[in-house]
Enzyme design. Structure first.
Site, short mmCIF file in Angstrom:
data_model
loop_
_atom_site.label_atom_id
_atom_site.label_comp_id
_atom_site.label_asym_id
_atom_site.label_seq_id
_atom_site.Cartn_x
_atom_site.Cartn_y
_atom_site.Cartn_z
N ASP A 172 -32.88 -86.28 56.35
CA ASP A 172 -32.03 -86.52 55.19
C ASP A 172 -31.53 -85.30 54.75
OD1 ASP A 172 -30.96 -87.87 52.82
OD2 ASP A 172 -32.56 -87.01 51.81
N ASP B 250 -27.43 -83.52 55.43
CA ASP B 250 -26.48 -82.97 54.53
C ASP B 250 -26.24 -81.56 54.72
OD1 ASP B 250 -26.75 -85.45 53.01
OD2 ASP B 250 -26.59 -84.26 51.24
N ASP C 54 -37.72 -75.46 58.66
CA ASP C 54 -37.32 -74.43 58.13
C ASP C 54 -36.34 -73.64 58.64
OD1 ASP C 54 -39.83 -73.73 59.18
OD2 ASP C 54 -40.35 -72.63 57.58
N LYS D 283 -42.72 -79.60 61.47
CA LYS D 283 -43.59 -78.70 60.66
C LYS D 283 -44.98 -78.82 60.99
CE LYS D 283 -43.71 -75.79 57.19
NZ LYS D 283 -42.91 -74.39 57.20
N TYR E 43 -40.42 -91.45 53.10
CA TYR E 43 -39.99 -92.48 52.34
C TYR E 43 -40.49 -93.86 52.11
CZ TYR E 43 -35.08 -90.33 52.13
OH TYR E 43 -34.10 -89.58 51.77
C1 IPM Z 1 -28.66 -90.98 52.95
C2 IPM Z 1 -28.95 -91.10 51.59
C3 IPM Z 1 -30.04 -91.88 51.07
C4 IPM Z 1 -31.37 -91.40 51.66
C5 IPM Z 1 -30.41 -92.30 49.76
C6 IPM Z 1 -29.16 -92.81 48.92
C7 IPM Z 1 -31.38 -93.40 49.57
O1 IPM Z 1 -29.33 -89.66 50.88
O2 IPM Z 1 -28.60 -91.90 53.68
O3 IPM Z 1 -28.72 -89.71 53.32
O4 IPM Z 1 -31.98 -90.54 51.21
O5 IPM Z 1 -31.70 -91.73 52.87
MN MN Z 2 -29.00 -88.21 52.09
#
Ligand code: IPM
Ligand code: MN
Length: 381
Positions: A266, A270, A242, A210, A160
């Site tokens: 990230d 999710d 992975d 990785k 990032y």
């Molecule tokens: C998160 C979000 C952020 C990230 C975005 C909105 C910048 O997806 O906090 O996971 O990628 O870190």
């Molecule tokens: Mn995210």
């Protein structure tokens, strides 16, 4: 849930109010923040603590009103706050195009907020109580006893924040260059946080990397071996990122604390929301050396904004994490978690979780808040 005691150094407050910057954000942001804010009044009515809440513009709305996604006024309010509560920000793909790329909510607000306070350790609990296990899309036999994982994501380095450029190369082709950079201190500090948490929990740390491909992972793992010397009571399990994605679906019970680079975190966090049944169940804490901010792990869901159907659990859970980690209010934090869980366990659900069964009573954002506040008030009485 996070068994740390006071996490951040700050003076003990007896009479002064804790100052909290409230960044409502965009789309569903104000709706779910409104429910989270109610928690502060209930907690303050039932404890010694007082909270001074200061609203500040942040995100796409801030850009349209003030020309900046993270205005100077907001920076000053955050600088002066004891902790920051941030709602989700950003607009739909189409609406975002009206904003210059560098002022769009992600690049213009979220990443600068993280960088400003060096919030290097991102705590993302992936948690479902046994009685909420039916919300998970995984089979009951796969998640016997619910899910209880603490994912720790490095938040201010890696892919990032590495150097980036675009251009035209010698062959006349457009190209992009984006780097994954860390120095050893950046890696060490997040690993120490992860080892500390592992020590407080099951003494098992999954290191996600990785190293079969990336030099950055080889280096990360070298630093990990050094840090591990100080934590020999903690077992380290190495897992490629992975393979970790598969393992989270097939056998999430093997994980307790997981630690990883920013981008890996990230994506896998999710997926954590996926195995719980909704990203609406993912609160988070972003911890720096002097300041922490708290936010849901999900986005601002413009498609459901203004409908009073968003799930405020992740936002209210972020307040619970603040009470515990910034203010050492363990009892009150536990009560907030219990209040939310008993609402779900009582057969109520928000629309995002409605796939879970016919006997479920679907409630709106505000109704969910009402139920949580009522329960919380009883628990703290
Ligand atoms: C998160 C979000 C952020 C990230 C975005 C909105 C910048 O997806 O906090 O996971 O990628 O870190
Ligand atoms: Mn995210």
């Amino acid at each position: 849930m996070l068994e740390s005691s006071r996490f951040l150094p700050s003076e003990t407050k007896m009479t002064d109010a804790y100052k909290i910057a409230i960044l409502e954000g965009d789309a569903i942001g104000p709706e779910i923040v409104a429910q989270a804010v109610r928690v502060f009044s209930t907690v303050s009515a039932r404890s010694e603590a007082e909270f001074e809440l200061i609203n500040a513009p942040f995100g796409a709305g801030a850009y349209f009103e003030h020309g900046k996604a993270f205005p100077d006024e907001t920076k000053a309010i955050c600088d002066g706050a004891d902790a920051i509560l941030k709602g989700p920000v950003g607009l739909s793909h189409e609406e975002s195009k009206k904003i210059p790329v560098e002022e769009q909510a992600e690049r213009g607000a979220i990443l600068p907020l993280r960088a400003r306070y060096n919030t290097f350790a991102n705590f993302r609990p992936i948690f479902l109580s046994e009685n909420m296990a039916h919300f998970s899309p995984l089979k009951p036999e796969v998640i016997e006893g619910g899910i209880d994982i603490l994912l720790i994501r490095e938040l201010v380095g890696g892919l990032y924040f590495g150097s980036k450029k675009r251009g035209v190369n010698e062959a006349g082709l457009r190209y992009v260059h984006e780097t994954l950079e860390y120095d050893e201190n950046q890696i060490r500090q997040v690993l120490e946080v992860a080892f500390d948490q592992a020590r407080l929990r099951k003494k098992r740390l999954h290191n996600i990397h990785k190293s079969n491909v990336l030099m950055s992972s080889v280096f990360w793992n070298e630093v990990l071996d050094e840090v591990h010397q100080q934590y020999q009571d903690v077992e380290v399990v190495h897992l490629l990122v992975d393979a970790a994605a598969t393992a989270l679906c097939l056998n999430p019970g093997q994980f307790d604390v997981m630690v990883m680079e920013n981008m890996f975190g990230d994506i896998l966090s999710d997926q954590g929301g996926g195995i719980l049944g909704s990203l609406g169940l993912m609160p988070s804490a972003c911890i720096g050396p002097e300041k922490a901010y708290y936010e849901p792990s999900h986005g601002s869901a413009p498609d459901i904004a203004g409908k009073d159907i968003a799930n405020p659990y992740s936002m209210i859970g972020s307040v619970a994490m603040m009470l515990e980690m910034s203010f050492s209010m363990q009892k009150e934090a536990d009560a907030v978690w219990s209040a939310m869980r008993s609402v779900f366990e009582g057969g109520y659900s928000t629309a995002d979780l409605s796939a879970a069964g016919d006997s479920i009573k679907i409630v709106s954002t505000i109704e969910f808040g009402d139920l949580v506040i009522k329960e919380l008030d009883t628990l703290l009485a």
